[in-house]
Write a protein that holds these residues in place. Structure first.
Motif, short mmCIF file in Angstrom:
data_model
loop_
_atom_site.label_atom_id
_atom_site.label_comp_id
_atom_site.label_asym_id
_atom_site.label_seq_id
_atom_site.Cartn_x
_atom_site.Cartn_y
_atom_site.Cartn_z
N UNK A 1 -16.48 5.41 5.28
CA UNK A 1 -15.19 4.90 4.80
C UNK A 1 -14.32 4.67 6.03
N UNK A 2 -13.81 3.46 6.18
CA UNK A 2 -12.91 3.13 7.30
C UNK A 2 -11.61 2.59 6.74
N UNK A 3 -10.52 3.13 7.24
CA UNK A 3 -9.18 2.68 6.89
C UNK A 3 -8.69 1.83 8.05
N UNK A 4 -8.36 0.58 7.79
CA UNK A 4 -8.04 -0.36 8.87
C UNK A 4 -6.62 -0.89 8.68
N UNK A 5 -5.78 -0.66 9.70
CA UNK A 5 -4.44 -1.25 9.73
C UNK A 5 -4.30 -1.96 11.07
N UNK A 6 -4.20 -3.27 11.03
CA UNK A 6 -4.05 -4.02 12.27
C UNK A 6 -2.60 -3.95 12.75
N UNK A 7 -1.67 -4.21 11.87
CA UNK A 7 -0.24 -4.09 12.15
C UNK A 7 0.45 -3.87 10.81
N UNK A 24 -3.27 -3.43 4.66
CA UNK A 24 -4.25 -2.41 4.99
C UNK A 24 -5.58 -2.76 4.33
N UNK A 25 -6.68 -2.40 4.99
CA UNK A 25 -8.01 -2.64 4.48
C UNK A 25 -8.75 -1.32 4.37
N UNK A 26 -9.63 -1.22 3.40
CA UNK A 26 -10.48 -0.06 3.23
C UNK A 26 -11.91 -0.56 3.15
N UNK A 27 -12.74 -0.16 4.14
CA UNK A 27 -14.13 -0.57 4.21
C UNK A 27 -14.98 0.59 3.71
N UNK A 28 -15.84 0.32 2.73
CA UNK A 28 -16.69 1.35 2.14
C UNK A 28 -18.14 0.90 2.25
N UNK A 29 -18.98 1.77 2.79
CA UNK A 29 -20.41 1.51 2.88
C UNK A 29 -21.15 2.62 2.14
N UNK A 30 -22.09 2.25 1.30
CA UNK A 30 -22.87 3.24 0.55
C UNK A 30 -24.31 3.26 1.05
N UNK A 31 -24.94 4.43 0.93
CA UNK A 31 -26.36 4.52 1.28
C UNK A 31 -27.23 4.48 0.03
N UNK A 32 -26.57 4.58 -1.14
CA UNK A 32 -27.29 4.53 -2.42
C UNK A 32 -26.35 3.99 -3.48
N UNK A 75 0.81 -1.21 0.00
CA UNK A 75 0.00 0.00 0.00
C UNK A 75 0.85 1.27 0.00
N UNK A 76 0.38 2.27 -0.72
CA UNK A 76 0.99 3.59 -0.73
C UNK A 76 0.06 4.51 0.06
#
Length: 84
Positions: A41-47, A53-61, A20-21
């Protein structure tokens, strides 16, 4: 940077970034947050050295993958204007 979908539902998608950059990821997060159809939008780094790295995206439409495509196009357009 290699991106793959880890999990997907009708309203969410989780992306995994290999090599990841952080600068590009931050720009992607901003572009997603600028989209009125994106709820979260959540940026997740456990270690940073042990997991990707993970990027969680939730849309309402709409579809979450459409939000990712829209943000990617916005980044592409931004970098197309950068002069050397």
């Amino acid at each position: 940077m290699d991106v793959s979908a880890v999990e997907k539902t009708d309203k969410t998608i989780t992306l995994k970034f290999n090599n990841e950059n952080p600068a590009l990821t931050e720009l992607m997060i901003k572009a997603l947050n600028d989209d009125k159809n994106v709820a979260l939008v959540r940026y997740i780094i456990q270690h940073p050295e042990l997991s990707d790295a993970l990027l969680y995206i939730e849309v309402n439409k709409g579809k979450p993958e459409d939000a990712v495509k829209k943000a990617s196009k916005a980044l592409s357009a931004y970098f197309a204007t950068v002069k050397q």
